[in-house]
Scaffold this active site. Structure first.
Site, short mmCIF file in Angstrom:
data_model
loop_
_atom_site.label_atom_id
_atom_site.label_comp_id
_atom_site.label_asym_id
_atom_site.label_seq_id
_atom_site.Cartn_x
_atom_site.Cartn_y
_atom_site.Cartn_z
N THR A 44 3.47 7.75 -17.40
CA THR A 44 4.09 8.03 -16.11
C THR A 44 5.59 7.73 -16.02
OG1 THR A 44 3.12 5.99 -15.35
CG2 THR A 44 1.98 8.00 -14.80
N THR A 45 6.02 6.47 -16.01
CA THR A 45 7.44 6.24 -15.78
C THR A 45 8.07 5.33 -16.84
OG1 THR A 45 7.00 6.39 -13.43
CG2 THR A 45 9.14 5.54 -14.04
#
Lengths: 260, 257
Positions: A44-45
């Site tokens: 995701t990040t």
């Protein structure tokens, strides 16, 4: 047997794998706009920030498949060699294979050619691996976006490079980020730059604080990003002395201090 | 012309003589386990002689440089494709030497229409502890031997024996530290080289390889040659465990004067 004594002299690891039938070419199907049948895990990040001694990378540890949380302890920041880090977001399976390829490719070059691959050469190798992945990415699977952080020993500074899915490379002045959460916090980077000053002048402590805050905000705004609460993120930096793993205690302490 | 088994024996004998004659003059290589890793040491003129093969594998040898180069790159190719296709843990010295390299060397040796390899090669694999370190020596006919603690390749098998005596003294107990290992490896190199050069040594016996004799021989050799030593470091956090030792790390073990 004995085939190994007729060597590939180019230092090109992909050429070796192709010659031995070991390179997994992405298969080219006709492009279908419908939902792909395979559900893949996504990272995701990830965030890369310059600081005084080099580049700090921080990533949450969640991997998702559609709206399901697959895994809580994914490693999305990996050393490619002693002076290069790669942070990956997107298709976890494909990213891991490419990272393994890159790690081997850099070492293979250095060992066969008896000299280190240049930074430029390493960055081009990342582009080539991404471009080779394109036919899969076009079908909506296997797309991943890396952020490469390197310590440039010749210039004596940390550098950050980000890519698009086709392999185009851009150098960033202060920061880089990728993944679903990164889109939500784009503006926060600029806000910090304008209010607190350049990241590259921060100490490790200060940069780490900003990174954890950014990840925390990303988690608030993006359902796929785990943030810093449940499982501590992973943090690594690349400096003139090589790769620096930020110990868990330091992350835990920093997280506590943000809560006060 | 009919090719008979006699011709085969005869041609192998010729090849053996030719290769051994050429190997005699090579610079020996000593390998030894120490508490923090594995060390290879040799003396050379200009050309580098000790090489990294894979994360926990290194290599050196004596003989024809281009033959050594073929083996080096062949071993690197095999190690990397295995490490990528499976895992770095599956790349072992036993597979690299036994399966990938040695059969080709043997075939080249038996093929009377082509030039054989002129090499004695030494491979080292670092384990988690000195007990798990492994050495393989590989000869020009494809024959290989695995060893623990220490290994040597030199101009003749007798010279290799002398080197092992220096590398693993009778009173040796646990794995030495790096300084001691360097000291032993350097003396082993000298013993191996002296044994080939000095025809009298065989009559005088091993005892005549005294500390003074070795030191004076080394002083003489160091006028033209330089020490090359490389380690695989057991405890480093770096991706690359392999490192050539710096001059200042080697200097303390050189004979004074």
């Amino acid at each position: 047997m004995g085939e190994y004594l007729s060597a590939n002299r180019s230092g090109d690891f992909m050429a070796l794998l192709r010659a031995r039938g070991l390179w997994r070419e992405p298969e080219a199907f006709a492009v279908r706009p419908s939902q792909p049948a395979v559900q893949e895990a996504h990272g995701t990040t990830v965030i890369a920030l310059k600081y005084r001694e080099g580049v700090l990378n921080v990533g949450d540890r969640r991997a998702t498949a559609a709206n399901a949380i697959m895994y809580d302890r994914a490693e999305k920041i990996l050393p490619l060699d002693d002076y290069t880090l790669i942070a990956i977001a997107g298709s976890y399976a494909r990213a891991m294979e490419i990272v393994r390829y890159l790690q081997h490719s850099f070492k293979y070059y250095a060992r066969t050619q008896l000299q280190e691959m240049s930074l430029e050469g390493k960055l081009a190798e990342v582009s080539r691996a991404l471009a080779g992945n394109l036919s899969m990415a076009l079908q909506g699977i296997g797309l991943f976006i890396p952020v490469v952080s390197a310590y440039d020993l010749e210039r004596g500074e940390g550098r950050i490079f980000f890519y698009d899915g086709m392999g185009a490379r851009f150098e960033s002045v202060e920061f880089g980020a990728a993944g679903s959460g990164s889109e939500r916090i784009r503006g926060v980077f600029d806000y910090i730059l304008k209010t607190k000053g350049a990241f590259h002048e921060m100490t490790l402590e200060e940069a780490l604080r900003e990174c954890l805050l950014l990840l925390d905000i990303a988690a608030d705004l993006d359902s796929a990003t785990a943030g810093i609460e449940k499982v501590l993120p992973i943090a690594r930096a690349v400096t003139a002395e090589g790769i620096l793993d930020i110990p868990e205690e330091q992350l835990a302490q920093m997280k506590e201090s943000l809560r006060r | 012309m009919v090719y008979t088994p006699y011709d085969f024996n005869e041609s192998v004998r010729h090849r053996t003589e030719y290769i051994e004659e050429r190997l005699r003059d090579g610079s020996p290589v000593a390998g030894i386990s120490y508490d923090g890793g594995v060390l290879l040491l040799t003396l050379r003129r200009t050309q580098r002689k000790i090489f990294e093969i894979y994360d926990r594998l290194m290599f050196a040898g004596l003989g024809n440089q281009s033959d050594l180069e073929i083996i080096r790159v062949g071993a690197i190719d095999f190690a990397h494709q295995e490490g990528y296709a499976r895992s770095p843990d599956d790349v072992t010295i036993q597979r690299v030497v036994g399966f990938a390299i040695s059969p080709g060397i043997k075939r080249a040796f038996g093929d009377v229409l082509n030039a054989p390899f002129v090499v004695r090669a030494l491979f080292a694999e670092m384990g988690k502890t000195p007990e798990e370190d492994l050495f393989y020596t590989l000869n020009y006919d494809g024959e290989f031997v695995s060893l623990n603690w220490a290994a040597a390749v030199a101009g003749t098998p007798e010279a290799e024996e002398q080197m092992i005596r220096q590398l693993v003294p009778e009173n040796a107990e646990s794995a030495p530290d790096l300084q001691t290992a360097l000291h032993r490896a350097l003396r082993a190199w000298a013993a191996g080289r002296l044994w080939v050069i000095d025809a009298h040594l065989e009559e005088e016996g091993t005892e005549s390889l005294s500390e003074e004799r070795i030191a004076s021989f080394l002083r003489e050799q160091l006028q033209d040659l330089q020490v090359e030593a490389a380690i695989l470091d057991r405890f480093t956090k770096r991706e690359r465990k392999f490192r050539l030792l710096k001059e200042e790390e080697i200097r303390p073990v050189l004979p004074e004067g």
